[in-house]
Design an enzyme around this catalytic site. Structure first.
Site, PDB file in Angstrom:
ATOM      1  N   ARG A 169      -9.244  -5.796  -2.683  1.00 54.59           N
ATOM      2  CA  ARG A 169      -8.414  -5.471  -1.529  1.00 54.59           C
ATOM      3  C   ARG A 169      -8.161  -6.760  -0.753  1.00 54.59           C
ATOM      4  O   ARG A 169      -8.963  -7.700  -0.798  1.00 54.59           O
ATOM      5  CB  ARG A 169      -9.099  -4.450  -0.633  1.00 54.59           C
ATOM      6  CG  ARG A 169      -9.441  -3.134  -1.324  1.00 54.59           C
ATOM      7  CD  ARG A 169     -10.262  -2.238  -0.407  1.00 54.59           C
ATOM      8  NE  ARG A 169     -10.589  -0.955  -1.034  1.00 54.59           N
ATOM      9  CZ  ARG A 169     -11.686  -0.744  -1.764  1.00 54.59           C
ATOM     10  NH1 ARG A 169     -12.563  -1.725  -1.958  1.00 54.59           N
ATOM     11  NH2 ARG A 169     -11.920   0.441  -2.301  1.00 54.59           N
ATOM     12  N   LYS A 214     -16.275  -1.569   0.558  1.00 54.02           N
ATOM     13  CA  LYS A 214     -16.552  -0.575   1.594  1.00 54.02           C
ATOM     14  C   LYS A 214     -18.038  -0.238   1.612  1.00 54.02           C
ATOM     15  O   LYS A 214     -18.681  -0.145   0.570  1.00 54.02           O
ATOM     16  CB  LYS A 214     -15.729   0.693   1.331  1.00 54.02           C
ATOM     17  CG  LYS A 214     -14.220   0.470   1.478  1.00 54.02           C
ATOM     18  CD  LYS A 214     -13.449   1.759   1.249  1.00 54.02           C
ATOM     19  CE  LYS A 214     -11.956   1.547   1.466  1.00 54.02           C
ATOM     20  NZ  LYS A 214     -11.193   2.806   1.265  1.00 54.02           N
ATOM     21  N   HIS A 286      -1.212  -3.627  -1.319  1.00 51.63           N
ATOM     22  CA  HIS A 286      -2.040  -3.159  -2.435  1.00 51.63           C
ATOM     23  C   HIS A 286      -1.406  -3.405  -3.803  1.00 51.63           C
ATOM     24  O   HIS A 286      -1.951  -2.985  -4.824  1.00 51.63           O
ATOM     25  CB  HIS A 286      -2.322  -1.656  -2.277  1.00 51.63           C
ATOM     26  CG  HIS A 286      -3.724  -1.364  -1.831  1.00 51.63           C
ATOM     27  ND1 HIS A 286      -4.440  -2.187  -0.995  1.00 51.63           N
ATOM     28  CD2 HIS A 286      -4.560  -0.336  -2.123  1.00 51.63           C
ATOM     29  CE1 HIS A 286      -5.636  -1.668  -0.786  1.00 51.63           C
ATOM     30  NE2 HIS A 286      -5.737  -0.555  -1.464  1.00 51.63           N
ATOM     31  N   ARG A 289      -3.653  -5.012  -6.418  1.00 52.78           N
ATOM     32  CA  ARG A 289      -4.737  -4.113  -6.812  1.00 52.78           C
ATOM     33  C   ARG A 289      -4.217  -3.031  -7.758  1.00 52.78           C
ATOM     34  O   ARG A 289      -4.836  -2.736  -8.791  1.00 52.78           O
ATOM     35  CB  ARG A 289      -5.360  -3.496  -5.563  1.00 52.78           C
ATOM     36  CG  ARG A 289      -6.590  -2.621  -5.805  1.00 52.78           C
ATOM     37  CD  ARG A 289      -7.249  -2.301  -4.470  1.00 52.78           C
ATOM     38  NE  ARG A 289      -8.269  -1.266  -4.560  1.00 52.78           N
ATOM     39  CZ  ARG A 289      -9.529  -1.491  -4.899  1.00 52.78           C
ATOM     40  NH1 ARG A 289      -9.914  -2.724  -5.214  1.00 52.78           N
ATOM     41  NH2 ARG A 289     -10.413  -0.514  -4.931  1.00 52.78           N
ATOM     42  N   HIS A 312     -14.631   1.662  -6.904  1.00 47.45           N
ATOM     43  CA  HIS A 312     -14.452   3.064  -6.535  1.00 47.45           C
ATOM     44  C   HIS A 312     -15.782   3.813  -6.672  1.00 47.45           C
ATOM     45  O   HIS A 312     -16.480   3.662  -7.675  1.00 47.45           O
ATOM     46  CB  HIS A 312     -13.415   3.743  -7.433  1.00 47.45           C
ATOM     47  CG  HIS A 312     -12.009   3.337  -7.129  1.00 47.45           C
ATOM     48  ND1 HIS A 312     -10.975   3.484  -8.033  1.00 47.45           N
ATOM     49  CD2 HIS A 312     -11.455   2.790  -6.016  1.00 47.45           C
ATOM     50  CE1 HIS A 312      -9.853   3.057  -7.491  1.00 47.45           C
ATOM     51  NE2 HIS A 312     -10.111   2.626  -6.270  1.00 47.45           N
ATOM     52  N   TYR A 321      -4.673   6.106 -11.855  1.00 49.97           N
ATOM     53  CA  TYR A 321      -3.945   5.057 -12.566  1.00 49.97           C
ATOM     54  C   TYR A 321      -3.649   5.458 -14.008  1.00 49.97           C
ATOM     55  O   TYR A 321      -2.695   4.959 -14.607  1.00 49.97           O
ATOM     56  CB  TYR A 321      -4.737   3.749 -12.545  1.00 49.97           C
ATOM     57  CG  TYR A 321      -4.850   3.151 -11.156  1.00 49.97           C
ATOM     58  CD1 TYR A 321      -3.770   2.475 -10.589  1.00 49.97           C
ATOM     59  CD2 TYR A 321      -6.015   3.263 -10.413  1.00 49.97           C
ATOM     60  CE1 TYR A 321      -3.852   1.931  -9.322  1.00 49.97           C
ATOM     61  CE2 TYR A 321      -6.117   2.728  -9.141  1.00 49.97           C
ATOM     62  CZ  TYR A 321      -5.033   2.063  -8.594  1.00 49.97           C
ATOM     63  OH  TYR A 321      -5.122   1.534  -7.334  1.00 49.97           O
TER      64      TYR A 321
END
Length: 342
Positions: A169, A214, A286, A289, A312, A321
């Site tokens: 990111r 994150k 994004h 990514r 993720h 995806y």
């Protein structure tokens, strides 16, 4: 300060300190919960639920009196605001913030039951991530510059090469420190501090980047040869120029004044390169990514490997995806196969 305000402050300290959420995530929670509290204070008639809630606006100042109707009314308000309804995804994001807070309030015993448990967000339309072709990525990277006598171009090229090579990111990329760029051999041998500064250009190991995502979760992502060369060129020829303009910092990517490059500045770098490449309408923060993940899957990578590289928590997030690549395969088949057309 009302009990609701104090409860929100306590919750925000909890997610920042005990859960270790990023500054950006905590700021987003603060914004959403401020909107929720302000709505509660100004629209008491929407959410009163009988005689015990007849206290008007002041009733909502007590966190213990929050009810399901408060949360449901807030969601309905967001979807039909006079100044403009929010998109379903934005409503869902704000409801997620409220749910996280009310779950915490219930766990702390501030409310007898979580008032947001049964409230559902509006259904968002399915939207696939937008990737660009390998050719367009190459155009974008070339447009970033990279001449030896251009520090800004060297930095911008290194940033964009790293974004595409790692799928990071933008916020993760600008949060990198010099020592986060290293090699597998350095990681395995627990190298001394500072090895990352030279690791990008060393030939004795696979170059990798330690990306912090994150929840402060760290992942190791390989750095391809093109990105490795671009980062090395930046570290040797450009970063010292920027570093001389400001106080010492471990940040990998620096701005014009020698401080860590901001997320907003990084987006301007992407935008400028996209305009020079004639791709401005197709590029978002994004894009790299999305393209990273899509191109890996098109190349035969396992979806769980891509999940790990993207950071993720759930493979379900990554599987979106696979729908992009499936759509591409279907279109190619229908165009090329002689018995696919009617």
């Amino acid at each position: 300060m009302t009990t609701l305000d104090r409860a929100v402050d306590t919750y925000l300290r909890h997610v920042a300190v005990e859960r270790g959420l990023s500054r950006h995530t905590v700021s987003a929670y603060r914004r959403d919960l401020t909107v929720f509290a302000e709505w509660l204070a100004t629209t008491p008639e929407v959410h009163s639920e009988g005689a015990d809630r007849a206290g008007g606006a002041s009733a909502t100042a007590d966190v213990g009196r929050l009810a399901r109707a408060d949360v449901a009314g807030f969601v309905a308000h967001l979807a039909s605001r006079p100044e403009g309804p929010l998109a379903p995804r934005s409503v869902a994001r704000m409801l997620s913030s409220v749910r996280s807070f009310t779950a915490f309030a219930a766990a702390e015993g501030w409310v007898p039951l979580d008032p947001a448990t049964a409230v559902r967000p509006p259904k968002a339309p399915s939207r696939l991530p937008k990737a660009i072709s390998v050719h367009d990525v190459e155009r974008l990277l070339e447009a970033a510059g990279g001449a030896d006598d251009d520090p800004v171009g060297l930095r911008d090229r290194a940033l964009l090469e790293l974004l595409y090579a790692t799928g990071a990111r933008v916020s993760e990329a600008v949060g990198l420190s010099v020592d986060d760029v290293t090699t597998l051999s350095d990681l395995d041998s627990d190298a001394d501090d500072g090895a990352g500064a030279s690791g990008a250009g060393r030939a004795d190991g696979v170059a990798v980047v330690k990306v912090t995502g994150k929840g402060n979760k760290q992942r190791i992502v390989p750095l391809g040869s093109y990105a490795r060369a671009a980062v090395e060129a930046y570290l040797v020829r450009a970063r010292p120029v920027f570093a001389a303009r400001g106080p010492s910092t471990p940040a990998l990517f620096l701005g014009a004044r020698g401080a860590r490059l901001s997320r907003q500045s990084a987006w301007l770098v992407i935008q400028a390169a996209a305009e020079r490449a004639g791709l401005a309408e197709h590029v978002s923060p994004h894009t790299f990514r999305h393209s990273f993940a899509t191109h890996l899957l098109e190349g035969g990578a396992d979806v769980r490997v891509v999940q790990e590289l993207l950071g993720h928590a759930s493979v379900a997030t990554t599987q979106i995806y696979t729908l992009v690549t499936a759509d591409m395969l279907r279109d190619v088949y229908q165009t090329a196969h002689p018995r696919a057309r009617r």
